[in-house]
Design a protein around this motif. Structure first.
Motif, PDB file in Angstrom:
ATOM      1  N   TYR A 103       0.837  -1.200   0.000  1.00  0.00           N
ATOM      2  CA  TYR A 103       0.000   0.000   0.000  1.00  0.00           C
ATOM      3  C   TYR A 103       0.871   1.248   0.000  1.00  0.00           C
ATOM      4  CZ  TYR A 103      -3.994  -2.895   1.163  1.00  0.00           C
ATOM      5  OH  TYR A 103      -4.983  -3.827   1.126  1.00  0.00           O
ATOM      6  N   ASP A 104       0.393   2.256  -0.670  1.00  0.00           N
ATOM      7  CA  ASP A 104       1.100   3.528  -0.660  1.00  0.00           C
ATOM      8  C   ASP A 104       0.513   4.372   0.469  1.00  0.00           C
ATOM      9  OD1 ASP A 104       2.215   6.005  -1.143  1.00  0.00           O
ATOM     10  OD2 ASP A 104       1.977   5.867  -3.305  1.00  0.00           O
ATOM     11  N   PRO A 105       1.295   4.628   1.518  1.00  0.00           N
ATOM     12  CA  PRO A 105       0.702   5.266   2.688  1.00  0.00           C
ATOM     13  C   PRO A 105       0.420   6.748   2.524  1.00  0.00           C
ATOM     14  CG  PRO A 105       3.027   4.905   3.027  1.00  0.00           C
ATOM     15  CD  PRO A 105       2.706   4.296   1.709  1.00  0.00           C
ATOM     16  N   ARG A 106       0.822   7.331   1.401  1.00  0.00           N
ATOM     17  CA  ARG A 106       0.652   8.768   1.268  1.00  0.00           C
ATOM     18  C   ARG A 106      -0.812   9.191   1.194  1.00  0.00           C
ATOM     19  NH1 ARG A 106       4.469   9.993  -3.695  1.00  0.00           N
ATOM     20  NH2 ARG A 106       3.494   8.045  -4.349  1.00  0.00           N
ATOM     21  N   PHE A 107      -1.657   8.292   0.759  1.00  0.00           N
ATOM     22  CA  PHE A 107      -3.041   8.713   0.533  1.00  0.00           C
ATOM     23  C   PHE A 107      -3.971   8.312   1.659  1.00  0.00           C
ATOM     24  CE2 PHE A 107      -2.615  10.407  -3.591  1.00  0.00           C
ATOM     25  CZ  PHE A 107      -1.503   9.786  -4.106  1.00  0.00           C
TER      26      PHE A 107
END
Lengths: 194, 484
Positions: free
Chosen positions: B352-356
């Motif tokens: 998962y890309d944690p930025r969002f």
């Protein structure tokens, strides 16, 4: 994680702690976060079980001893100030910090570091490491890997080497003397990121 | 008298009516129809790129603001609070400790200073250990306009606060209701349609339709979360008669994977809404649900899974061998149960890309409903899914070794740290085997090999110790799986 205000105001006696231990404001903040993180029940103090939850610590042969080093004799919980004071022992020594005689010795001086290690051995705090206490620590570090005779002989040798006044126990001065050549400042240092 | 209605009222009603119709039409055309058909307009990706630009701007504003006020920006460190020394072996450390004076001795001995090594390691682990931080959400470098992931939220600049306020409005006012609507649509369609399909007599038609229905409903659910998923290496997609294993971060993993293929799910029977969904789904597709009592019976579980796998017309089983949610920075020990079944394993890595929006479900902090609400009020859930080439158990490999091999492959692909620890024992005591390993290493420094007898040559002794170091790792791994 939640939104935490980054001000030091949340931490009681932050300024005194900084003065006493030499940690910077950023360090104290990070230590406080770690303290809160370990304090799963949000009690504001840590219990032995909270330390026990750290897997790598349980793996350490003397893990239990290290945990009990945080708790003053008779006390069941450690608050943040005491937590920081103990950890201050592991700050790198500042050799060029001049201090006058009136100031108390900083926590990370060579003597204090030695004292901390000494107390890991000396559980009953009588100022001497008896043969039995030494054996206890050896047992923790070796447990089933060596026989009882080997343990006894190792303890015997260690006491003979260090015990200068022949009282069959190692006092703090004898302990210090036997570690003269050891670079404690390096080995008992943890580099805190700033 | 009804004639004297305020003309504004009529206008208001008409406006409301038109806007609702327009809204629903847009919803239908842009979201539901593509979900049904399986196409995408690319709106979500555009949204993602725009958001990224805004986040970068916000972070730079914060940094500028902090500099102006001469305050230190409290950056969360992904490295931790302390700098750990490069892990040298126990022998090396103790040798350094004792100094060069004693290495000429023929018999290594106990030194009082040895305790420093263990002492420092212990305190280091109190300050920063590899494991406990895997069970809390990852820390971010740049701010994504969600207060839940920010340490610096003070009034830095008016523009930033306004932007944040706007963000809150958009997320809770527009996105959340939209997503909740979609979620409800998706779930109810799932329940209704699968039940209907279950009534069909013709087996083939039932299979075909059930596949379509499942895919469609999961696609709607994916849009309900605004999940932007990139699938890699689709040619390795799991096939019938196999088991699909993946790392586990959140219950949403299931939706993410089921969006792209049909799987048979495994799990405990729940009550309430989940239970209803489970009962409906199993009517049209052979999912495997266990009663609470059956879960303890390992043989029963293994038998049901093997039977399912043996039938080549049934879809691949989806299993998460970690057994618990980990925060997506590492992969923890895989339970060997699913690797004992003789069939092909299809590993999948999800990152998962944690930025969002942080997808990790911290079950000790939030309940499921709370978690879902947080998910639906984040910006988006962005992730990558890699399908890895299928693996089979090799000759002479036991289930645990096979599990570790698969785990290493998944960790390597997803860029995650490969840990030996068992995630399910979050609060349980460590197995003594690990402690024993440390003791073994130390005792070798002190007394050397038992059956080698006295060694007069110091160098020779050191070499022996180095070789022996490899073995304790395997032994303790074996030991630690006994409590499965």
């Amino acid at each position: 994680m939640g939104s935490k205000s980054s001000s030091l105001n949340k931490i009681p006696n932050a300024q005194e702690l900084m003065q006493e231990t030499g940690f910077s404001a950023a360090h104290i903040l990070r230590l406080y976060e770690r303290f809160e993180f370990l304090d799963v029940d949000q009690r504001g103090e840590l219990r032995p079980e909270d330390f026990g939850a750290i897997r790598e610590l349980s793996m350490n042969p003397i893990g239990d001893r290290i945990i009990s080093a945080f708790f003053s004799p008779g006390k069941e919980a450690v608050d943040f100030a005491s937590f920081v004071r103990i950890l201050a022992h592991f700050r790198p020594t500042e050799t060029n910090r001049t201090r006058d005689g009136a100031q108390p010795e900083p926590a990370n001086s060579r003597t204090r570091k030695l004292k901390f290690a000494f107390q890991l051995y000396d559980q009953d705090r009588d100022g001497k490491i008896s043969r039995e206490e030494l054996l206890q620590v050896l047992r923790m570090m070796l447990e089933m890997q060596v026989t009882e005779e080997q343990l006894q002989s190792i303890a015997e040798r260690a006491i003979q080497e260090a015990d200068l006044d022949q009282d069959d126990a190692i006092s703090f001065d004898e302990f210090r003397k036997s570690l003269e050549k050891v670079d404690i400042d390096h080995k008992m240092n943890i580099r805190f990121l700033s | 008298m009804t004639w004297f209605t305020f003309p504004g009222d009529n206008l208001l009603c008409r406006c409301l009516g038109i806007s609702i119709t327009a809204w629903l039409t847009l919803l239908f055309v842009f979201i539901i129809v593509p979900a049904v058909l399986g196409v995408s307009f690319g709106i979500r990706r555009l949204y993602m790129r725009t958001l990224l630009k805004i986040f970068e701007w916000a972070t730079s504003r914060m940094e500028m603001g902090a500099k102006e006020k001469n305050q230190q920006l409290h950056k969360p460190y992904s490295n931790g609070i302390i700098a750990k020394e490069s892990p040298s072996s126990l022998q090396q450390e103790l040798q350094d400790l004792r100094g060069s004076a004693s290495c000429l001795r023929s018999e290594p001995e106990f030194e009082m200073a040895d305790i420093f090594y263990f002492c420092r390691r212990g305190v280091e682990s109190i300050l920063d250990d590899e494991v406990t931080k895997r069970f809390s959400a990852q820390e971010l470098e740049s701010w994504n306009l969600l207060t839940r992931s920010n340490y610096n939220f003070r009034h830095i600049s008016l523009r930033l606060t306004v932007l944040w306020g706007l963000g809150v409005l958009i997320r809770y006012g527009i996105l959340l209701p939209l997503r909740v609507t979609l979620a409800i649509t998706g779930i109810s369609l799932l329940v209704v349609l699968t039940t209907l399909v279950g009534f069909l007599p013709n087996r083939e038609l039932r299979f075909y339709l059930s596949e379509k229905v499942h895919l469609m409903c999961f696609r709607i659910c994916v849009r309900a979360l605004t999940a932007i998923i990139t699938y890699h290496n689709r040619e390795n997609k799991p096939k019938n008669g196999g088991i699909c294993v993946s790392n586990h971060t959140t219950p949403i993993d299931v939706i993410i994977l089921a969006n792209d293929g049909c799987y048979s799910m495994v799990g405990q029977v729940h009550g309430g809404l989940m239970g209803m969904m489970q009962r409906a789904m199993v009517k049209s597709s052979p999912h495997i649900w266990f009663e609470r009592s059956e879960v303890k019976d390992r043989h029963l579980v293994a038998k049901r899974l093997s039977d399912h796998v043996a039938d080549k017309t049934k879809q691949p089983i989806l299993i998460f061998p970690e057994g618990t949610c980990i925060n997506n920075t590492s992969v923890m020990m895989f339970k060997k149960g699913s690797f004992e079944i003789a069939c092909t394993v299809y590993p999948v890595a999800i990152k998962y890309d944690p930025r969002f929006g942080d997808a990790f479900w911290n079950s000790s902090k939030f309940g499921l409903v709370n978690y879902l609400l947080r998910m639906m009020s984040s910006w988006a859930i962005v992730c990558s899914v890699w399908y890895l080439p299928p693996m089979n158990r090799e000759e002479g490999e036991d289930a645990m070794q096979f599990a570790n091999r698969v785990k290493a492959a998944i960790a390597a692909q997803g860029g995650l740290v490969d840990l030996i620890w068992d995630g399910a024992l979050k609060r349980a005591k460590v197995k003594d085997a690990f402690k024993e390993e440390q003791q073994k290493l130390y005792s070798k420094v002190l007394v050397g090999e038992q059956d080698e007898g006295e060694q007069s040559d110091d160098m020779h002794l050191e070499d022996e110790n180095q070789e022996e170091d490899e073995n304790p790792e395997d032994e303790s791994n074996q030991d630690s799986t006994e409590g499965q």
